[in-house]
Design a protein around this motif. Sequence first.
Motif, PDB file in Angstrom:
ATOM      1  N   CYS A 114      -2.323  -7.274 -10.919  1.00  0.00           N
ATOM      2  CA  CYS A 114      -1.355  -7.493 -10.295  1.00  0.00           C
ATOM      3  C   CYS A 114      -0.781  -6.148  -9.609  1.00  0.00           C
ATOM      4  O   CYS A 114       0.039  -6.400  -8.690  1.00  0.00           O
ATOM      5  CB  CYS A 114      -0.155  -8.036 -11.192  1.00  0.00           C
ATOM      6  SG  CYS A 114      -0.559  -9.521 -11.950  1.00  0.00           S
ATOM      7  N   ILE A 123       2.311  -7.468   0.008  1.00  0.00           N
ATOM      8  CA  ILE A 123       2.377  -8.852  -0.979  1.00  0.00           C
ATOM      9  C   ILE A 123       1.803 -10.083  -0.215  1.00  0.00           C
ATOM     10  O   ILE A 123       2.401 -10.384   1.103  1.00  0.00           O
ATOM     11  CB  ILE A 123       3.583  -8.834  -1.495  1.00  0.00           C
ATOM     12  CG1 ILE A 123       4.006  -7.547  -2.163  1.00  0.00           C
ATOM     13  CG2 ILE A 123       3.728 -10.022  -2.477  1.00  0.00           C
ATOM     14  CD1 ILE A 123       5.502  -7.546  -2.358  1.00  0.00           C
ATOM     15  N   CYS A 124       0.756 -10.860  -0.488  1.00  0.00           N
ATOM     16  CA  CYS A 124       0.404 -11.757   0.107  1.00  0.00           C
ATOM     17  C   CYS A 124       0.907 -12.964  -0.248  1.00  0.00           C
ATOM     18  O   CYS A 124       0.790 -13.461  -1.367  1.00  0.00           O
ATOM     19  CB  CYS A 124      -1.115 -12.100   0.099  1.00  0.00           C
ATOM     20  SG  CYS A 124      -1.919 -13.342   0.934  1.00  0.00           S
ATOM     21  N   LYS A 125       1.512 -13.826   0.557  1.00  0.00           N
ATOM     22  CA  LYS A 125       1.843 -15.214   0.374  1.00  0.00           C
ATOM     23  C   LYS A 125       0.713 -16.075   0.687  1.00  0.00           C
ATOM     24  O   LYS A 125       0.492 -16.277   1.879  1.00  0.00           O
ATOM     25  CB  LYS A 125       3.137 -15.487   1.215  1.00  0.00           C
ATOM     26  CG  LYS A 125       3.906 -16.762   1.361  1.00  0.00           C
ATOM     27  CD  LYS A 125       4.883 -17.178   2.218  1.00  0.00           C
ATOM     28  CE  LYS A 125       5.577 -18.713   1.952  1.00  0.00           C
ATOM     29  NZ  LYS A 125       4.023 -19.673   2.067  1.00  0.00           N
ATOM     30  N   TYR A 134      11.301 -12.706  -5.477  1.00  0.00           N
ATOM     31  CA  TYR A 134      11.533 -11.212  -5.492  1.00  0.00           C
ATOM     32  C   TYR A 134      12.381 -11.055  -6.821  1.00  0.00           C
ATOM     33  O   TYR A 134      13.120 -11.868  -7.176  1.00  0.00           O
ATOM     34  CB  TYR A 134      12.164 -10.429  -4.378  1.00  0.00           C
ATOM     35  CG  TYR A 134      13.482 -11.179  -4.159  1.00  0.00           C
ATOM     36  CD1 TYR A 134      14.862 -10.974  -4.863  1.00  0.00           C
ATOM     37  CD2 TYR A 134      13.718 -11.954  -3.088  1.00  0.00           C
ATOM     38  CE1 TYR A 134      16.051 -11.274  -4.366  1.00  0.00           C
ATOM     39  CE2 TYR A 134      14.959 -12.853  -2.876  1.00  0.00           C
ATOM     40  CZ  TYR A 134      16.024 -12.357  -3.307  1.00  0.00           C
ATOM     41  OH  TYR A 134      17.304 -12.835  -3.119  1.00  0.00           O
ATOM     42  N   VAL A 168       7.118  -9.905  -8.557  1.00  0.00           N
ATOM     43  CA  VAL A 168       6.797 -10.875  -7.673  1.00  0.00           C
ATOM     44  C   VAL A 168       6.624 -12.327  -8.198  1.00  0.00           C
ATOM     45  O   VAL A 168       5.644 -12.299  -9.351  1.00  0.00           O
ATOM     46  CB  VAL A 168       5.898 -10.635  -6.383  1.00  0.00           C
ATOM     47  CG1 VAL A 168       5.516 -11.592  -5.471  1.00  0.00           C
ATOM     48  CG2 VAL A 168       5.998  -9.108  -6.009  1.00  0.00           C
ATOM     49  N   GLY A 190      -1.585  -8.563  -6.631  1.00  0.00           N
ATOM     50  CA  GLY A 190      -0.428  -7.973  -5.820  1.00  0.00           C
ATOM     51  C   GLY A 190       0.779  -8.262  -6.268  1.00  0.00           C
ATOM     52  O   GLY A 190       1.772  -7.919  -5.741  1.00  0.00           O
ATOM     53  N   TYR A 191       1.115  -9.023  -7.445  1.00  0.00           N
ATOM     54  CA  TYR A 191       2.206  -9.523  -7.887  1.00  0.00           C
ATOM     55  C   TYR A 191       3.123  -8.617  -8.592  1.00  0.00           C
ATOM     56  O   TYR A 191       4.094  -9.000  -9.017  1.00  0.00           O
ATOM     57  CB  TYR A 191       2.226 -10.789  -8.423  1.00  0.00           C
ATOM     58  CG  TYR A 191       2.341 -11.995  -7.746  1.00  0.00           C
ATOM     59  CD1 TYR A 191       1.891 -11.980  -6.467  1.00  0.00           C
ATOM     60  CD2 TYR A 191       2.650 -13.322  -8.193  1.00  0.00           C
ATOM     61  CE1 TYR A 191       1.834 -12.994  -5.511  1.00  0.00           C
ATOM     62  CE2 TYR A 191       2.760 -14.612  -7.505  1.00  0.00           C
ATOM     63  CZ  TYR A 191       2.367 -14.453  -6.180  1.00  0.00           C
ATOM     64  OH  TYR A 191       2.088 -15.488  -5.301  1.00  0.00           O
ATOM     65  N   PRO A 193       4.065  -4.618  -7.482  1.00  0.00           N
ATOM     66  CA  PRO A 193       4.058  -3.332  -6.883  1.00  0.00           C
ATOM     67  C   PRO A 193       5.066  -2.474  -8.028  1.00  0.00           C
ATOM     68  O   PRO A 193       5.940  -2.905  -8.396  1.00  0.00           O
ATOM     69  CB  PRO A 193       4.948  -3.426  -5.575  1.00  0.00           C
ATOM     70  CG  PRO A 193       4.854  -4.795  -5.255  1.00  0.00           C
ATOM     71  CD  PRO A 193       4.764  -5.698  -6.661  1.00  0.00           C
ATOM     72  N   ASN A 290       7.514  -3.006   0.249  1.00  0.00           N
ATOM     73  CA  ASN A 290       6.249  -3.832   0.510  1.00  0.00           C
ATOM     74  C   ASN A 290       6.604  -4.803   1.441  1.00  0.00           C
ATOM     75  O   ASN A 290       7.453  -5.534   1.193  1.00  0.00           O
ATOM     76  CB  ASN A 290       5.705  -4.067  -1.138  1.00  0.00           C
ATOM     77  CG  ASN A 290       5.724  -2.868  -1.996  1.00  0.00           C
ATOM     78  OD1 ASN A 290       6.486  -2.705  -2.687  1.00  0.00           O
ATOM     79  ND2 ASN A 290       4.301  -2.783  -1.892  1.00  0.00           N
ATOM     80  N   ILE A 292       5.698  -8.452   3.257  1.00  0.00           N
ATOM     81  CA  ILE A 292       5.039  -9.650   2.967  1.00  0.00           C
ATOM     82  C   ILE A 292       4.175 -10.210   4.081  1.00  0.00           C
ATOM     83  O   ILE A 292       4.666  -9.869   5.128  1.00  0.00           O
ATOM     84  CB  ILE A 292       6.101 -10.773   2.595  1.00  0.00           C
ATOM     85  CG1 ILE A 292       7.172 -10.303   1.825  1.00  0.00           C
ATOM     86  CG2 ILE A 292       5.355 -12.157   2.090  1.00  0.00           C
ATOM     87  CD1 ILE A 292       6.758 -10.222   0.276  1.00  0.00           C
ATOM     88  N   ASN A 298      -4.728 -10.956   4.418  1.00  0.00           N
ATOM     89  CA  ASN A 298      -4.747 -10.468   3.216  1.00  0.00           C
ATOM     90  C   ASN A 298      -5.870  -9.721   2.752  1.00  0.00           C
ATOM     91  O   ASN A 298      -7.096 -10.032   2.824  1.00  0.00           O
ATOM     92  CB  ASN A 298      -4.752 -11.561   2.173  1.00  0.00           C
ATOM     93  CG  ASN A 298      -4.579 -11.222   0.782  1.00  0.00           C
ATOM     94  OD1 ASN A 298      -4.300  -9.939   0.429  1.00  0.00           O
ATOM     95  ND2 ASN A 298      -5.327 -11.753  -0.064  1.00  0.00           N
TER      96      ASN A 298
END
Length: 387
Positions: A114, A123-125, A134, A168, A190-191, A193, A290, A292, A298
């Motif tokens: 993460c 951060i990828c959605k 957040y 995240v 990536g969840y 940072p 960071n 989104i 990504n």
Amino acid sequence: MVRLARIQYQGKAILAAHLPEEDSYYDMSSISPDVKSFFQLSPEARANAIVDMSTNADGRRIIPASQCQKLLAPIHGMDVNKFLCIGMNYVDHCTEQNVPIPKEPMVFSKFGSCIIGPDGDPICKDDHVQKLDYEVELGVVIGKTIPRHSSAEVAKDCIGGFTVVHDVSARDWQLEKNGGQWLLGKAGDGYAPIGPVIVTPDEYSLDQAQNSRITCRINGETLQDSNTSNLVHKVDAILAFVSQFMTLHPGDIIATGTPPGVGCFRTPPRWLVPGDVVECEIEGIGTISNPIIDSTSNPSPSSSLLLQSSNGGRLQGMSCIVTGGARGIGYGIATRLANEGASHVSIVDLDPMNIDKAVMSLQQQNQQQLGTTMFHGKSCDVTDMDQ
């Protein structure tokens, strides 16, 4: 004592001490390769390192911030054994939801995968996530092993430092899907940072850590604003509680919960969307920022982990060839060679389509890490001597 950071400098990741008053970093790579190893040094070795840094006894290698290629996560995800989080741990967050204050810590987990850096790592959605949220949190990094059934008094002496964590959360996958289990909504790549530094207790005491302003801003608008004094369960009590169930080791991280103001409890809800920039800040530690992004842009976080994992530069200027480099372990080897400083990496594989995709992916990841390696691809059968 130290504001520990990881920076990319001259193409490699190194451990450094942040010197904010000089807007620079002190190169600590000759003392320890990474934060986890630094924590495992003897107290005498750490003390000597700090004296050397403060008195120029070792020739004091200073790196101006302007020469730092990138600020990385202060601890690498591959060095984190346990990444635990505490839910519902701010008095004002419980009040916001009109729920009782928990009598004991509510514990869930993330993973090392993460973790991403504090300075612009995206951060990828993902397409399957509709409700991305957040949470700013105080992170505690373990410096010494906390044995099972430790007291709060023992546990607090094992704290290595404090950092900022952005927890995240995909609320739809946390609260509405997956049978009510939180894991998939909390543990995506990536969840988490973290950064910008890990501040040791000598510099930032436990009392300070538990009495600091904590904020989160989206596109400059402050949406969370509280104080860590509102923690329901204090840090030492959390560590003692967790030790009833498991041993904590150097490098383990505990995120201690978030204050009110998260998106899911707003009216209307405020979900993160591509283009948003999230800033999480804790007084005395610093700020992480960071953006989104959507899934089409990504980068591969797992491959980014590999790119950041080594501190060496043993292949500086060399050219390397990897067979089977478009997939599996060969792809990982190509990534590692770039991180070791190779100027050219050629990958050889049977499938030309896979090679083209791999070369493009490797090049993008390397550029995101500000690397200079050039990747090349060739489709051929290395067992065919006539080719």
